[in-house]
Design a protein around this motif. Sequence first.
Motif, PDB file in Angstrom:
ATOM      1  N   GLN A  27       0.613  -1.617  -0.487  1.00 53.62           N
ATOM      2  CA  GLN A  27      -0.045   0.113  -0.168  1.00 53.62           C
ATOM      3  C   GLN A  27       0.752   1.350   0.065  1.00 53.62           C
ATOM      4  O   GLN A  27       1.719   1.598   0.522  1.00 53.62           O
ATOM      5  CB  GLN A  27      -0.408  -0.108   1.172  1.00 53.62           C
ATOM      6  CG  GLN A  27      -2.146  -1.125   1.324  1.00 53.62           C
ATOM      7  CD  GLN A  27      -3.211  -0.756   2.324  1.00 53.62           C
ATOM      8  OE1 GLN A  27      -1.995  -1.551   3.389  1.00 53.62           O
ATOM      9  NE2 GLN A  27      -4.070  -0.801   2.749  1.00 53.62           N
ATOM     10  N   PRO A  86      -1.917   5.172   4.872  1.00 50.60           N
ATOM     11  CA  PRO A  86      -2.268   4.472   3.265  1.00 50.60           C
ATOM     12  C   PRO A  86      -3.292   5.000   3.379  1.00 50.60           C
ATOM     13  O   PRO A  86      -3.994   6.035   3.289  1.00 50.60           O
ATOM     14  CB  PRO A  86      -2.641   2.575   4.046  1.00 50.60           C
ATOM     15  CG  PRO A  86      -2.866   2.369   5.276  1.00 50.60           C
ATOM     16  CD  PRO A  86      -2.152   3.562   6.174  1.00 50.60           C
ATOM     17  N   GLN A 107      -6.163   4.615   0.403  1.00 53.36           N
ATOM     18  CA  GLN A 107      -6.776   3.998   0.463  1.00 53.36           C
ATOM     19  C   GLN A 107      -7.404   3.659  -1.249  1.00 53.36           C
ATOM     20  O   GLN A 107      -7.375   4.532  -1.563  1.00 53.36           O
ATOM     21  CB  GLN A 107      -8.392   4.047   1.613  1.00 53.36           C
ATOM     22  CG  GLN A 107      -7.768   3.960   2.824  1.00 53.36           C
ATOM     23  CD  GLN A 107      -7.483   3.166   3.164  1.00 53.36           C
ATOM     24  OE1 GLN A 107      -7.717   1.897   2.869  1.00 53.36           O
ATOM     25  NE2 GLN A 107      -7.174   3.037   4.373  1.00 53.36           N
ATOM     26  N   TRP A 133      -1.704   0.737  -4.692  1.00 54.90           N
ATOM     27  CA  TRP A 133      -0.658   0.372  -4.185  1.00 54.90           C
ATOM     28  C   TRP A 133       0.426   0.598  -5.530  1.00 54.90           C
ATOM     29  O   TRP A 133       0.644   1.195  -6.439  1.00 54.90           O
ATOM     30  CB  TRP A 133      -0.704  -1.530  -4.098  1.00 54.90           C
ATOM     31  CG  TRP A 133      -1.884  -1.669  -3.531  1.00 54.90           C
ATOM     32  CD1 TRP A 133      -1.797  -2.223  -2.084  1.00 54.90           C
ATOM     33  CD2 TRP A 133      -3.457  -1.219  -3.989  1.00 54.90           C
ATOM     34  NE1 TRP A 133      -2.551  -2.034  -1.645  1.00 54.90           N
ATOM     35  CE2 TRP A 133      -3.550  -1.973  -1.945  1.00 54.90           C
ATOM     36  CE3 TRP A 133      -4.810  -0.688  -4.290  1.00 54.90           C
ATOM     37  CZ2 TRP A 133      -4.572  -2.446  -1.694  1.00 54.90           C
ATOM     38  CZ3 TRP A 133      -5.712  -0.727  -4.206  1.00 54.90           C
ATOM     39  CH2 TRP A 133      -6.055  -1.874  -2.677  1.00 54.90           C
ATOM     40  N   TRP A 165      -9.033  -5.936  -2.572  1.00 55.03           N
ATOM     41  CA  TRP A 165      -9.839  -4.816  -1.966  1.00 55.03           C
ATOM     42  C   TRP A 165     -11.832  -4.043  -2.876  1.00 55.03           C
ATOM     43  O   TRP A 165     -12.025  -4.053  -1.862  1.00 55.03           O
ATOM     44  CB  TRP A 165      -9.190  -3.643  -1.775  1.00 55.03           C
ATOM     45  CG  TRP A 165      -9.449  -2.384  -2.179  1.00 55.03           C
ATOM     46  CD1 TRP A 165      -9.770  -1.563  -3.406  1.00 55.03           C
ATOM     47  CD2 TRP A 165      -9.587  -1.355  -0.503  1.00 55.03           C
ATOM     48  NE1 TRP A 165      -9.762  -0.312  -2.726  1.00 55.03           N
ATOM     49  CE2 TRP A 165     -10.025  -0.042  -1.373  1.00 55.03           C
ATOM     50  CE3 TRP A 165      -8.970  -1.741   0.361  1.00 55.03           C
ATOM     51  CZ2 TRP A 165     -10.310   1.021  -0.587  1.00 55.03           C
ATOM     52  CZ3 TRP A 165      -9.824   0.011   1.438  1.00 55.03           C
ATOM     53  CH2 TRP A 165     -10.153   0.846   0.804  1.00 55.03           C
TER      54      TRP A 165
END
Length: 928
Positions: A874, A882, A884, A887, A924
Amino acid sequence: MDLNNVLNTALCFPKGKTVKNRLLMAPMTTCSGFYDGSVPQDLVEYYGKRAQGLGAVIVECCFIEPLGPAFPGALGIDSDKKIPGLARIASAIKQQDALAILQIYHGGRMVEPELIGGKTPVAPSAVAAAREGATTPRELSCQEIDVLITKFGDAVNRAIKAGFDGVEIHGANTYLIQQFFSPHSNRREDHWGGDREKRSRFPLAVLDIAHQMADRAEANDFIIGYRFSPEEMEKPGITFQDSLYLLEKLAQRGLDYVHFSVGHWSRSSIIDLTDHTPLITRYRQAISPSSSLAKVPVIGVGGIVNRSDVDQALAAGYDLLAVGKACIVYPDWCQRLHSGQTLTLEMESTQREALSIPEPLWYFSLVDAMIRDVQNVGKKFKAGVYHEKVEAEALKLIIDVQLDTDRITDIRLQPDSSLDVDFTQTFEQLRTRMLVANSPYVDAIAGATTQSEALKKAVSRALSTSTKHWAEDCGVDPASLEHYDVIVIGSGGAGLAAAINAHDLGAKVVVVERMPTIGGNTLKASVGMNAAQTFYQQKKGIEDTKACFYEETLKGGKFKNNPDLLQQFVERAPDAINWLAQQDIVLSDITITGGMSIDRTHRPADRSAVGGFLISGLVKNLTQRHIEVLLDTKADNIEFHQGKVSGVRVIDEYGESRVLQTKAVIVATGGFSANTKMVEHYRPELTGFVTTNHKGATGSGITLLQNLGAATVDMAEIQIHPTVEQKSAYLISESIRGGGAILVSQAGVRFCNEMETRDKVSAQIIGLAEKSAWIVFDEQVRSQNKAADEYIAKGFVVQGESIDDLATQIGMDPSVLTQTLDTFNQAVRQQQDLQFGRTTALRHPLDKGPFYAIKIAPGVHHTMGGIAISTQAQVLDTHNHPLQGIWAAGEVVGGIHGANRIGGNAVADIIIFGLLAGEQAANWVKTV
């Protein structure tokens, strides 16, 4: 001739055997024989099932001696032991009231050494085929040629004993018989080579002995046919007039038929692109009614699927038609044709056993391309022909891309008299790759990368245009087609691994790449991929531990590595090697790099550069999954509002901007080694250094993420690689030193431990008065490192037959270089380097000529710094929280390698964290 006549009108061959109708099954490679060329039962069933309704079946080519197989799984007729198995095939065909004809051949220079126990293939002359990586064959002696002719006779005798009604002499596809007739492959000056008449002697001798065997067996009506390739693209090569000359000579000796070997029955010249006359038309026009050839039936092949194809091909002048892929898809093809069905070359993936297709054939590329499951189909197309421009350097042309609703059916060049034969060959090879893959995302043709990429790009544009037209016709909002679960930015190794893994976990994925080609900097990777405690190490008896790998990487990074990321890296490395193997990307050979104490650098079995091998394999997997790639498309902004990702704004090559909707983004855009200003900003002392990176390595992904508040780490940690050829900025792989090479100064002496970490070796070179050095190695090192041959081909290498010769050429004192090598060789024998403490890659003395040297100096190679990430890949903000839905993986990330990267760790990094990012993003998406 209408269809009823085609199916019911017999033809009598010149020697008296009658075929009941004009439709035959073409000889097609199945790759399904046992290891020794014998016949498995499923192949008997395959042929028996497809013989129904046909006049004859021409069984795939059988090699006549052990040095002859040109592909894995080839059938053999090289011994009497093969007769019973072949007899089962003949019997199964004849039970369906069809004639059984067996094709016989020898691969000659087209044989790969690994297929014949590592032996050197044989040919008329020691001239390699005009293809990348072709082996130079051994020239046959006159005595060996006589023996080969006898072996062709033995093969005919065995075919008769096995119950076949005839043989087809395979004088096509660049195999041995064609090689004897070709001025490219036959440079002999004896009885078997020279002018066209002399080059005809070998195929004529094979025909003569075939007749002798049939006469001896009193098989008076035994069919003897001949397959030929009408032209060669090589220079010099066989022309159509040459083929007519040979065929007339053969016909005068007695032939039952001649069989065109072309991709499509209507093909025109591949040499003269201005002449669009089908070759069959030219053939009929050229033959005198009084000639022997005029009395010989002609078989056409290629593109025969439906009734209209049969009608047109027979009207063009063929006497018989050989049917290929249609017979694979439809074992009862004749019956379907007779019933008026319109057929498409498609099969469901569950139908292999029902269709009696041997498993090796099922996975053969041309067959695999016909397997189409509804759930696996990619974008929809509006069927039609799309015209696209291709522009690359001086090349400017138009191609026609023909599309069906779900696939590319043809790619054609529009006539252009300015095109040369070399480009035409490039086009044909690339066209075949794209049609087989049903995708423009295929490997470029070696030596023609720029042209290949321009062609691929044009085909990609045609697909995009067609998809838009389909959406308009169906009333579909084009924007709705651009809604994805995961968007991957960057198409290097990290991006492709992430895309494939995310797809396999259920996500709809697109890859966005701002360059016109796939692969990024990974294409330049050379040495291999590091991992400890792998299956391949265990298989080779290499004892290694993850703990040792961790400690040596930490030490190599000067203890600046993020320990949590490094632990994740080391732990996941063996699984990443296994994942690649599951995708048919096998890294089974192992070597060592600087900074490592154990062989843990995994590379391809042929010891070639890992980068191209890796990208080629990943792209094939990408294509199989119909994962979309947008080339020449810049990711301009990640739409990130209220802590959520909503899309990526992209700009295409025409400057048009649009937003691709998504829930998750993976950034895998690489480092910034090619961004001179950025490098100099963080490391002013590197001003003026060349870079080994491709021009797309500009740090764009770092900037993209910084705009969202992402943190960076270790930005000043920039690695220079010690061995870079300075004129081309081409990296000379660490595998050369890992294979046993040494570094010497212009004075001819060693000056460092060559297997130290890159920063230390670079510093030693920069410390020399000349600030450059020479890599010196011998034939043993060259033969064990395929990359060395690439360097030779690129002109980087100086070669000397002796040490003195090499020293003289590179401006050194021969006595000094000799003494340097003597001292090093003694250290190798004692496995103790008293001069510099080298303890690894002391593989063998450098004492086998010829000897080689490459002049090198350091160049900017890798940026260890980049975006901060968590152990789950992340992206982290400046508060270590992080972002959200975002990545990152690969060289865009910092922290893993510390202050210095170990050779072989970058490839491990991109696969390990690419897979992790793909996994996390796909999971996710399921939760938001």
